[in-house]
Write a protein that holds these residues in place. Structure first.
Motif, PDB file in Angstrom:
ATOM      1  N   SER A   1       6.291  10.777  -0.774  1.00 32.96           N
ATOM      2  CA  SER A   1       5.960  12.154  -0.765  1.00 32.96           C
ATOM      3  C   SER A   1       5.153  12.509  -2.231  1.00 32.96           C
ATOM      4  N   LYS A   2       4.668  13.432  -2.377  1.00 29.21           N
ATOM      5  CA  LYS A   2       4.010  13.711  -3.465  1.00 29.21           C
ATOM      6  C   LYS A   2       4.849  13.816  -4.810  1.00 29.21           C
ATOM      7  N   THR A   3       6.033  14.261  -4.441  1.00 25.59           N
ATOM      8  CA  THR A   3       6.651  14.034  -5.450  1.00 25.59           C
ATOM      9  C   THR A   3       7.600  12.862  -6.163  1.00 25.59           C
ATOM     10  N   ASN A   4       7.718  11.908  -5.076  1.00 23.36           N
ATOM     11  CA  ASN A   4       8.020  10.487  -5.672  1.00 23.36           C
ATOM     12  C   ASN A   4       7.298   9.375  -5.484  1.00 23.36           C
TER      13      ASN A   4
ATOM     14  N   ARG B   1       1.011  -1.322  -0.118  1.00 22.27           N
ATOM     15  CA  ARG B   1       0.075   0.013   0.035  1.00 22.27           C
ATOM     16  C   ARG B   1       0.865   1.268   0.073  1.00 22.27           C
ATOM     17  N   LEU B   2       0.922   2.171  -0.981  1.00 19.52           N
ATOM     18  CA  LEU B   2       1.529   3.331  -1.186  1.00 19.52           C
ATOM     19  C   LEU B   2       0.590   4.379  -0.589  1.00 19.52           C
ATOM     20  N   ARG B   3       1.275   5.325   0.225  1.00 17.81           N
ATOM     21  CA  ARG B   3       0.361   6.526   0.696  1.00 17.81           C
ATOM     22  C   ARG B   3       1.054   7.539   0.676  1.00 17.81           C
TER      23      ARG B   3
ATOM     24  N   GLU C   1      -0.753  13.429   1.166  1.00 17.56           N
ATOM     25  CA  GLU C   1      -2.128  13.730   1.266  1.00 17.56           C
ATOM     26  C   GLU C   1      -3.084  12.672   1.799  1.00 17.56           C
ATOM     27  N   GLY C   2      -2.361  11.629   2.034  1.00 15.95           N
ATOM     28  CA  GLY C   2      -3.262  10.374   2.326  1.00 15.95           C
ATOM     29  C   GLY C   2      -3.873   9.552   1.452  1.00 15.95           C
ATOM     30  N   ARG C   3      -3.605   9.897   0.112  1.00 16.57           N
ATOM     31  CA  ARG C   3      -4.288   9.029  -1.053  1.00 16.57           C
ATOM     32  C   ARG C   3      -3.492   7.563  -0.872  1.00 16.57           C
ATOM     33  N   PRO C   4      -4.339   6.666  -0.808  1.00 22.30           N
ATOM     34  CA  PRO C   4      -3.609   5.217  -0.745  1.00 22.30           C
ATOM     35  C   PRO C   4      -4.073   4.345  -1.728  1.00 22.30           C
ATOM     36  N   GLU C   5      -3.081   3.645  -2.512  1.00 23.39           N
ATOM     37  CA  GLU C   5      -3.198   2.828  -3.654  1.00 23.39           C
ATOM     38  C   GLU C   5      -2.847   1.308  -3.355  1.00 23.39           C
ATOM     39  N   LEU C   6      -3.838   0.348  -3.605  1.00 17.10           N
ATOM     40  CA  LEU C   6      -3.124  -1.148  -3.125  1.00 17.10           C
ATOM     41  C   LEU C   6      -2.472  -1.633  -4.249  1.00 17.10           C
ATOM     42  N   PHE C   7      -1.522  -2.438  -4.240  1.00 17.96           N
ATOM     43  CA  PHE C   7      -0.825  -3.065  -5.336  1.00 17.96           C
ATOM     44  C   PHE C   7      -0.796  -4.657  -4.827  1.00 17.96           C
ATOM     45  N   TYR C   8      -1.520  -5.268  -5.383  1.00 16.45           N
ATOM     46  CA  TYR C   8      -1.575  -6.929  -5.379  1.00 16.45           C
ATOM     47  C   TYR C   8      -0.264  -7.296  -5.971  1.00 16.45           C
ATOM     48  N   SER C   9       0.543  -7.798  -4.817  1.00 14.86           N
ATOM     49  CA  SER C   9       1.912  -8.138  -5.092  1.00 14.86           C
ATOM     50  C   SER C   9       2.214  -9.654  -4.902  1.00 14.86           C
TER      51      SER C   9
END
Length: 441
Positions: free
Chosen positions: A66-69, A23-25, A28-36
């Motif tokens: 971070s927002k940039t990476n 889970r990348l967060r 801004e708290g925006r999460p995205e799940l990557f099934y790995s």
């Protein structure tokens, strides 16, 4: 990115085969799940290997970005699923490779680090990218040093060899240059000046005997070319043609350039001595009646170059014997006095007349001449000042040697007393009488 051609039947995001979630967060708290897949993550990243050593299948690993990476983290996860021989081809920009490299260092992905470094080391950079690369490399340390191999300092011998070659090209030493030689020569001259800019290695290069020898050869070549063009100038059938003036002006441009680098190598005396010797020939041409109405660019340029010579000698940067200093002054003072009002008159006649002695040039020449006069033996001072005051009022206005005249008057009036007080009475009476007689008007 197409990731179908992988070595194992695993695909990032495949929930059916996934046994671990990344889970990348972002900030801004925006999460995205990557099934790995733990097998992929463990084999490709020491960070994930450490994280999964104490986790159960199906658990979640959360990474704050971070927002940039954020996008670079996503890209790295995708790269983990590519076969090794496809990694290099998957990189398509300096920005992306640099961002991915930084994430690969954080997540300790050895293979991806090496590929990013290999890519960045090989591709061309824009100026802004180069500055960013330097910042990133300074943070990443030794692992990223191969990236900047192209901009690391070279050893002194290599620097010297490049410098010598540039000087040879800039001064046309050797065989005639190929097509586009003028542009390349100008570029070489600019780079020689840049290489002589003050830094820690400059003194080592400029003090080298071979370097100085080549620069002297270049100076000789430039002066020789100038004299040759100057001698043939009066035989030109059409003195009004741009070609005739362009050739000689190019030579003077080369002289002006080398005047800028010689002081940095303590070689200005070589040029000053040559210019003093050439002065008679130069004036013999520029004052020829054939050029009365032509070659104004040539006339102002020789004054500008002479100004550099006068400054070098007048302010003590180049040491010449008194007879040479007298010759320099007596040769150029009348010409400069004559040319200034002529150039001003032309400016009045023609509004767009480009050739003028600007204020800085006039002040620099005048200041140098005052210093030159004051440093001469008193008899020579008297001779020059007498000649200066015998001319009409208009010409006396420039150069203004009144400061030198005032100092000469004070020295003359007090010379006998001051020398006697210092115990230097030998020959004082004769010297004073001779000097006073010489200045009488």
């Amino acid at each position: 990115m197409d990731i179908t051609g992988v070595a194992k039947p695993y695909k990032l995001g495949d929930q059916n085969t996934s046994d671990i979630i990344v889970r990348l967060r972002n900030v801004e708290g925006r999460p995205e799940l990557f099934y790995s897949h733990s097998t992929i993550l463990i084999n490709k990243s020491k960070f994930f290997a450490d994280q999964l050593s104490c986790r159960n299948p199906g658990s979640c690993i959360e990474i704050h970005c971070s927002k940039t990476n954020y996008d670079y983290h996503v890209n790295l996860l995708r790269l983990l699923y590519l076969p090794s021989d496809s990694l290099l081809d998957s990189l398509d920009s300096v920005k992306s490779a640099l961002g991915t490299l930084q994430v690969a260092v954080i997540l300790d992905c050895e293979e991806i680090k090496k590929v990013c470094i290999q890519y960045l080391e090989a591709v061309p950079w824009k100026d802004k990218e180069e500055e960013e690369i330097l910042i990133v490399v300074s943070k990443l340390g030794p692992i990223a040093m191969p990236i900047i191999a192209r901009i690391q300092p070279v050893d002194l011998r290599a620097t010297k060899n490049v410098f010598v070659s540039a000087v040879r090209f800039a001064t046309s030493i050797g065989e005639p240059c190929p097509m586009f030689s003028d542009d390349l020569k100008i570029s070489a001259q600019e780079q020689v000046e840049y290489m002589l800019a003050e830094d820690g290695d400059t003194p080592l290069v400029t003090a080298d005997a071979e370097v100085k020898s080549v620069v002297k050869m270049g100076l000789s070549q430039i002066c020789s070319s100038f004299e040759k063009e100057l001698s043939s100038l009066l035989s030109e059938t059409d003195l009004t043609s741009e070609t005739a003036e362009d050739k000689i002006m190019q030579n003077l441009s080369d002289i002006e350039w080398i005047c800028n680098i010689l002081p940095k190598m303590d070689l200005m005396k070589e040029f000053v001595s040559s210019w003093v010797e050439m002065s008679g020939k130069i004036l013999g041409v520029v004052e020829d009646t054939k050029l009365d109405s032509f070659m104004w660019g040539l006339k102002i340029k020789v004054i500008e170059v002479t100004g550099k010579v006068l400054e070098a000698v007048g302010y003590g940067n180049v040491i010449l014997p008194a007879p040479c200093r007298v010759k320099l002054l007596k040769t150029w003072l009348p010409y400069i006095r004559k040319m200034k009002p002529l150039l001003e008159a032309k400016s009045i006649e023609e509004a767009d007349f480009p050739h003028k002695m600007d204020e800085d040039l006039c002040e620099n020449i005048e200041g140098a001449m005052v210093q030159l006069v004051l440093a001469l033996p008193s008899n020579d001072q008297a001779d020059i000042l007498a000649g200066w005051m015998k001319n009409n009022d208009e010409q006396v206005k420039y150069p203004d040697l009144s400061e030198a005249f005032e100092v000469w008057c004070y020295r003359t009036k007090s010379a006998k007393r001051r020398l006697l007080e210092g115990g230097l009475d030998g020959g004082v009476e004769n010297a004073t009488t001779t000097t006073t007689t010489t200045i009488s008007l």
